[in-house]
Design a protein around this motif. Structure first.
Motif, short mmCIF file in Angstrom:
data_model
loop_
_atom_site.label_atom_id
_atom_site.label_comp_id
_atom_site.label_asym_id
_atom_site.label_seq_id
_atom_site.Cartn_x
_atom_site.Cartn_y
_atom_site.Cartn_z
N MET A 1 25.48 48.96 -33.09
CA MET A 1 25.11 48.87 -31.69
C MET A 1 23.60 48.85 -31.56
N ASP A 2 23.09 47.91 -30.83
CA ASP A 2 21.65 47.79 -30.64
C ASP A 2 21.16 48.88 -29.71
N ALA A 3 19.98 49.44 -30.03
CA ALA A 3 19.39 50.47 -29.18
C ALA A 3 18.52 49.81 -28.11
N MET A 4 18.39 50.51 -26.98
CA MET A 4 17.52 50.05 -25.92
C MET A 4 16.13 50.60 -26.13
N ASP A 5 15.18 50.05 -25.44
CA ASP A 5 13.81 50.55 -25.48
C ASP A 5 13.78 51.98 -24.95
N ASP A 6 12.99 52.85 -25.60
CA ASP A 6 12.94 54.26 -25.23
C ASP A 6 12.57 54.49 -23.77
N SER A 7 11.77 53.58 -23.21
CA SER A 7 11.29 53.77 -21.85
C SER A 7 12.27 53.22 -20.81
N SER A 8 13.35 52.62 -21.26
CA SER A 8 14.26 51.95 -20.34
C SER A 8 15.04 52.94 -19.49
N THR A 9 15.25 52.58 -18.24
CA THR A 9 16.20 53.26 -17.38
C THR A 9 17.50 52.45 -17.40
N VAL A 10 18.60 53.12 -17.64
CA VAL A 10 19.89 52.44 -17.73
C VAL A 10 20.45 52.26 -16.32
N ARG A 11 20.58 51.00 -15.92
CA ARG A 11 21.11 50.68 -14.58
C ARG A 11 22.63 50.49 -14.71
N VAL A 12 23.37 51.29 -13.96
CA VAL A 12 24.82 51.39 -14.13
C VAL A 12 25.55 50.72 -12.97
N GLY A 13 26.52 49.89 -13.32
CA GLY A 13 27.46 49.35 -12.35
C GLY A 13 28.79 50.07 -12.50
N LEU A 14 29.26 50.70 -11.43
CA LEU A 14 30.49 51.49 -11.43
C LEU A 14 31.57 50.73 -10.70
N ILE A 15 32.67 50.44 -11.39
CA ILE A 15 33.79 49.71 -10.80
C ILE A 15 34.88 50.72 -10.43
N GLY A 16 35.11 50.89 -9.14
CA GLY A 16 36.14 51.80 -8.66
C GLY A 16 35.53 53.06 -8.06
N TYR A 17 36.01 53.41 -6.86
CA TYR A 17 35.49 54.61 -6.20
C TYR A 17 36.63 55.43 -5.61
N GLY A 18 37.74 55.49 -6.36
CA GLY A 18 38.82 56.40 -6.02
C GLY A 18 38.53 57.77 -6.60
N ALA A 318 27.48 66.56 -20.43
CA ALA A 318 27.13 66.23 -21.82
C ALA A 318 27.66 64.86 -22.21
N TYR A 319 28.77 64.42 -21.58
CA TYR A 319 29.32 63.11 -21.95
C TYR A 319 28.32 62.01 -21.64
N TYR A 320 27.85 61.92 -20.40
CA TYR A 320 26.94 60.83 -20.06
C TYR A 320 25.56 61.02 -20.67
N ALA A 321 25.17 62.25 -20.94
CA ALA A 321 23.92 62.45 -21.68
C ALA A 321 24.03 61.83 -23.07
N ALA A 322 25.21 61.96 -23.69
CA ALA A 322 25.42 61.37 -25.01
C ALA A 322 25.51 59.85 -24.94
N VAL A 323 26.09 59.32 -23.85
CA VAL A 323 26.10 57.87 -23.66
C VAL A 323 24.67 57.34 -23.54
N ALA A 324 23.85 58.02 -22.74
CA ALA A 324 22.45 57.60 -22.59
C ALA A 324 21.72 57.64 -23.93
N ALA A 325 21.99 58.68 -24.72
CA ALA A 325 21.34 58.78 -26.03
C ALA A 325 21.81 57.67 -26.96
N ALA A 326 23.10 57.33 -26.89
CA ALA A 326 23.63 56.26 -27.74
C ALA A 326 22.99 54.92 -27.39
N LEU A 327 22.81 54.65 -26.10
CA LEU A 327 22.17 53.40 -25.68
C LEU A 327 20.70 53.38 -26.06
#
Length: 366
Positions: A1-18, A318-327
């Motif tokens: 998996m390719d890493a993103m630039d350290d300075s990048s902000t991850v812009r998230v699209g969320l599908i579903g709001y139930g 911690a889940y999304y913190a780990a996702v951000a770290a993985a990206l």
């Protein structure tokens, strides 16, 4: 998996709001450093109003198709829509070059999950599954006790998600259409099996009882699964909507001691009430001493047996913190598609076991 630039902000699209999107994903994404909730997809005017009130700066769109035309403006897609949409939406996102988080279950079958995993790997993209119950307070506490050897050799693991909901609520989760992937086996069972596999490794046999109890119900609402792990541990897992007297969340029996824990992690209730991680006025994921589990041998915890074990703080953030770290760093995601496929192999075996009233063997890779 390719890493993103350290300075990048991850812009998230969320599908579903139930339930999944509004209670779990959106608040946790918004609370994670490095992630920005950019767009929410929902066609419901009521849910759009709810999202606007909670996140005034978010972009709202009616369909996922509007995301794919802006793929270059987004960095992560989160799929929190009904189960039947998980595979086609995840495939489209990956083909558009976007990393993906999918709410559990990833797919209806292990084969579909493995195909998505292969697509993500071929394109060098993150594909993770939201198994937030790995960050429940009781599960984290149990993992700590196991790591310390506090129970000796574990022989039996009992785990329950039981509720008292004698009246049907309706909606796709209670639909009898197989395409909807409804019922408790794939809903709560996804959590229970994932936790068992995480703690005790792969299984080589599965036995299940899958029942439809409530009048008018179309899919399972009272289910039991017995797993035999290759390690020798036996897991007994209950999921029910018709349990008039709730059992312990965990009862774990070892050669030296046992651990019994009642009650649910408080994070879901807090999120439903509008509390948010990161709020300095909230001590996130904590529970009172009266809710602590007990560790001991030879006597029931309900009659004072054992000693109280302080429950660790629950930590869904911690889940999304780990996702951000993985990206950012290219490290493995917190839950992999391969792990999700392993859970689906067990769920499929459970469904077959119940249908044919027999124990089903699972071939474990050497």
């Amino acid at each position: 998996m390719d890493a993103m630039d350290d300075s990048s902000t991850v812009r998230v699209g969320l599908i579903g709001y139930g339930l999944a999107g509004s209670v779990f994903h959106a608040p946790l994404i918004a609370a994670t450093e490095g992630l920005v909730l950019d767009t929410i997809v929902t066609s419901s005017p009521e849910r759009q109003r709810q999202a606007r009130a909670e996140f005034p700066d978010v972009r709202l769109v009616d369909s996922a198709d509007e995301l794919w035309g802006r793929a270059d403006e987004l960095d992560l897609i989160v799929i929190a829509s009904p189960n039947r949409t998980h595979v086609p939406l995840a495939r489209t996102a990956l083909e558009a070059g976007l990393p993906v988080v999918v709410d559990k279950p990833l797919a209806a079958t292990a084969a579909e999950a493995e195909a998505l995993a292969a697509l993500a790997e071929a394109r060098g993209l993150l594909l993770s599954v939201f198994q937030n119950r790995r960050w429940d307070n009781d599960f984290l506490t149990l993992r700590k006790l196991l790591a310390e050897g506090a129970l000796g050799d574990v022989q039996r693991f009992e785990s329950r998600f039981e509720r008292w909901r004698p009246q049907l609520k309706g909606g796709w989760r209670e639909s009898g259409d197989p395409a909807e992937v409804g019922g408790l086996l794939y809903d709560l069972g996804s959590h229970l099996v994932d936790q068992a596999l995480t703690l005790f490794g792969p299984v080589d046999s599965v036995y299940a009882e899958v029942d439809v109890r409530r009048p008018g119900a179309q899919t399972d609402d009272d289910t039991f699964i017995a797993l035999t792990h290759t390690s020798g541990v036996r897991s007994h897992l209950w999921m029910s909507a018709i349990t008039a007297q709730l059992g312990p969340r965990f009862r774990v029996l070892g050669s030296g001691s046992g651990y019994v824990k009642y009650g649910l992690d408080p994070q879901e209730a807090a999120l439903r009430e509008g509390l948010r991680p990161g709020d300095p006025s909230v001590e996130w994921g904590t529970e009172p001493e009266s809710e602590w589990g007990r560790l001991g041998a030879g006597e029931s915890p309900l009659t004072g047996g054992g000693v109280p074990v302080p429950t660790l703080h629950g930590d869904y953030p911690a889940y999304y913190a780990a996702v951000a770290a993985a990206l950012r760093d290219g490290t493995p995601p917190p839950v992999t598609a391969a792990e999700a496929a392993a859970t689906l192999h067990v769920l499929e075996a459970a469904r077959l076991s119940a249908a044919e009233r027999r124990t089903v063997r699972i071939e474990v890779p050497a």
